[in-house]
Design a protein around this motif. Sequence first.
Motif, short mmCIF file in Angstrom:
data_model
loop_
_atom_site.label_atom_id
_atom_site.label_comp_id
_atom_site.label_asym_id
_atom_site.label_seq_id
_atom_site.Cartn_x
_atom_site.Cartn_y
_atom_site.Cartn_z
N LEU A 107 0.93 -1.34 0.43
CA LEU A 107 -0.09 0.54 -0.11
C LEU A 107 0.69 1.03 -0.19
N ALA A 108 1.75 1.12 0.62
CA ALA A 108 2.68 1.64 0.60
C ALA A 108 3.08 2.56 -0.54
N ALA A 109 3.67 1.49 -1.26
CA ALA A 109 4.71 1.58 -2.89
C ALA A 109 3.52 2.53 -3.54
N VAL A 110 2.49 1.87 -3.54
CA VAL A 110 1.31 2.14 -4.43
C VAL A 110 0.84 3.87 -4.05
N GLY A 111 0.73 3.60 -2.79
CA GLY A 111 0.64 5.56 -2.68
C GLY A 111 1.89 6.11 -2.92
N SER A 112 3.01 5.89 -2.81
CA SER A 112 4.30 6.99 -3.57
C SER A 112 4.33 6.83 -4.97
N ARG A 113 3.95 5.69 -5.17
CA ARG A 113 3.44 5.65 -7.32
C ARG A 113 2.54 6.69 -7.70
N THR A 114 1.38 6.61 -6.90
CA THR A 114 0.13 7.24 -7.60
C THR A 114 -0.52 8.74 -7.22
N LYS A 115 -0.76 9.24 -7.66
CA LYS A 115 -1.50 10.30 -6.48
C LYS A 115 -3.04 10.81 -6.32
N ARG A 116 -3.97 10.42 -7.07
CA ARG A 116 -5.16 10.05 -7.02
C ARG A 116 -5.70 9.19 -6.46
N ILE A 117 -5.54 7.85 -6.38
CA ILE A 117 -7.02 6.78 -6.57
C ILE A 117 -6.43 6.27 -5.05
N GLU A 118 -7.56 6.00 -4.68
CA GLU A 118 -8.11 5.27 -3.52
C GLU A 118 -7.35 3.95 -3.41
N ILE A 119 -6.38 3.59 -1.80
CA ILE A 119 -5.86 2.23 -2.11
C ILE A 119 -6.68 1.09 -0.93
N GLY A 120 -6.32 0.71 -1.42
CA GLY A 120 -7.86 -0.40 -0.75
C GLY A 120 -7.24 -1.65 0.38
N THR A 121 -7.50 -2.12 0.82
CA THR A 121 -7.44 -4.15 1.13
C THR A 121 -9.22 -4.52 1.07
N GLY A 122 -9.59 -5.86 0.81
CA GLY A 122 -10.47 -6.48 0.71
C GLY A 122 -10.40 -8.27 0.77
N VAL A 123 -9.67 -8.26 2.37
CA VAL A 123 -10.24 -7.65 3.38
C VAL A 123 -8.55 -8.20 4.28
N ILE A 124 -8.14 -7.37 6.04
CA ILE A 124 -6.83 -8.24 5.60
C ILE A 124 -8.16 -8.82 7.04
N ASP A 125 -7.28 -10.16 7.87
CA ASP A 125 -7.77 -11.03 8.81
C ASP A 125 -7.25 -10.26 10.18
N MET A 126 -8.44 -9.99 10.65
CA MET A 126 -7.79 -9.23 12.33
C MET A 126 -7.25 -10.26 13.26
N ARG A 127 -7.83 -11.65 13.04
CA ARG A 127 -7.47 -12.82 13.88
C ARG A 127 -5.87 -12.84 13.38
N TYR A 128 -5.44 -12.35 12.67
CA TYR A 128 -3.69 -12.56 12.89
C TYR A 128 -3.11 -11.27 13.34
N GLU A 129 -3.76 -10.02 13.58
CA GLU A 129 -2.98 -8.64 13.10
C GLU A 129 -3.09 -8.43 14.40
N ASN A 130 -2.31 -7.91 15.19
CA ASN A 130 -1.93 -6.75 16.59
C ASN A 130 -2.12 -5.39 15.66
N PRO A 131 -3.31 -4.73 17.03
CA PRO A 131 -3.77 -3.58 16.69
C PRO A 131 -3.40 -2.72 16.75
N LEU A 132 -2.40 -2.72 17.37
CA LEU A 132 -1.50 -1.62 17.54
C LEU A 132 -0.60 -1.27 16.85
N TYR A 133 0.12 -2.68 16.53
CA TYR A 133 1.42 -2.07 15.40
C TYR A 133 0.92 -1.86 14.25
N MET A 134 -0.85 -2.51 13.76
CA MET A 134 -1.55 -2.41 12.44
C MET A 134 -1.59 -0.74 12.80
N ALA A 135 -2.00 -0.28 13.88
CA ALA A 135 -2.45 0.90 13.38
C ALA A 135 -0.90 2.06 12.99
N GLU A 136 0.01 1.92 13.65
CA GLU A 136 1.24 3.11 13.25
C GLU A 136 1.85 1.83 11.74
#
Length: 340
Positions: free
Chosen positions: A63-92
């Motif tokens: 997502l960061a790489a796409v964000g650095s190469r584009t200017k306008r387009i929305e960049i997203g996920t569909g979807v991130i499995d939250m069972r695997y995520e540390n929510p605080l590290y993910m927020a950073e």
Amino acid sequence: MKKIGFLSFGHWNPSPQSQARSAADVLLQSIDLAVAAEELGADGAYFRVHHFARQLASPFPLLAAVGSRTKRIEIGTGVIDMRYENPLYMAEDAGAADIISGGRLQLGISRGSPEQVIEGYRHFGYQPAEGESDADMGRRHAEVFYDVLRGEGFAKPNPRPMFPNPPGLIRLEPHSEGLRDRIWWGSGSNSTAVWAAKLGMNLQSSTLKDNETGEPFHVQQAKQIRIFREAWTEAGHTRTPRVSVSRSIFALMNDMDRAYFAGSGESKDAIGFIDAQTQAIFGRSYAAEPDKLIEQLKADEAIAEADTLLLTVPNQLGVEYNVHVIESILKHVAPALGWR
């Protein structure tokens, strides 16, 4: 005007028939496709997340790489499995990627889908609490993540810190203002759509959901969207929520299109089980010449209800072909339906 983006599952396969034979191929081609989609005028570049598979997994570097190469387009996920995520590290991670993109992240999160391995989240160090299911754990992680995105302090400062602290409790950094309003919940049922609405998350609805009424998929999905919006209004939120649906849609423009997809557009909804207890309904695909495709899509109630449509793309066919797939819909289908 309806927003139209693409959704890539990010498969790779070492087969000679695949244009994406390695993780490097998929990651670099995903960036190139997002850049090309922006040039075409598409509104979004979305990526699926699967663990323990030859597919896209950790989303934030991409997502960061796409964000650095584009200017306008929305960049997203569909979807991130939250069972695997540390929510605080993910927020950073999310805050950093959103800042790099200039505030264009649209993060779809969910309790997760059937896995490649048995209870894969345990290998990541997470397990449900006593009396809690893995789905409950995923929603709990999501609530923590969603809450810390407020940007409010919650951690007690060290009286002898390495660097000076601001006054009061300390929040996570980097904080990206507005990101919290761009979190979507991937819902497979009416009840979780209501849960997401009460929290204030947008709604992502995919090509499958729990078979709750026995009606055609698009009818059940349209009802789910209306139920979500009713719950949103009842919760008293002040902003307008967004709703996306994803579809496999192919305009048959040439012999190559017909070789790949002719016949798949005659598919019907399918009934299956995503686990031992849950019967699901899987939505049909669409593939036809543009004039016929337009008439078929007019009858899809859920697409009509949603403000955002995500086109699932066959990423293993390569960037050039997927640009053709997206362009065909944008130029030859979307205008006749009032989406452009």
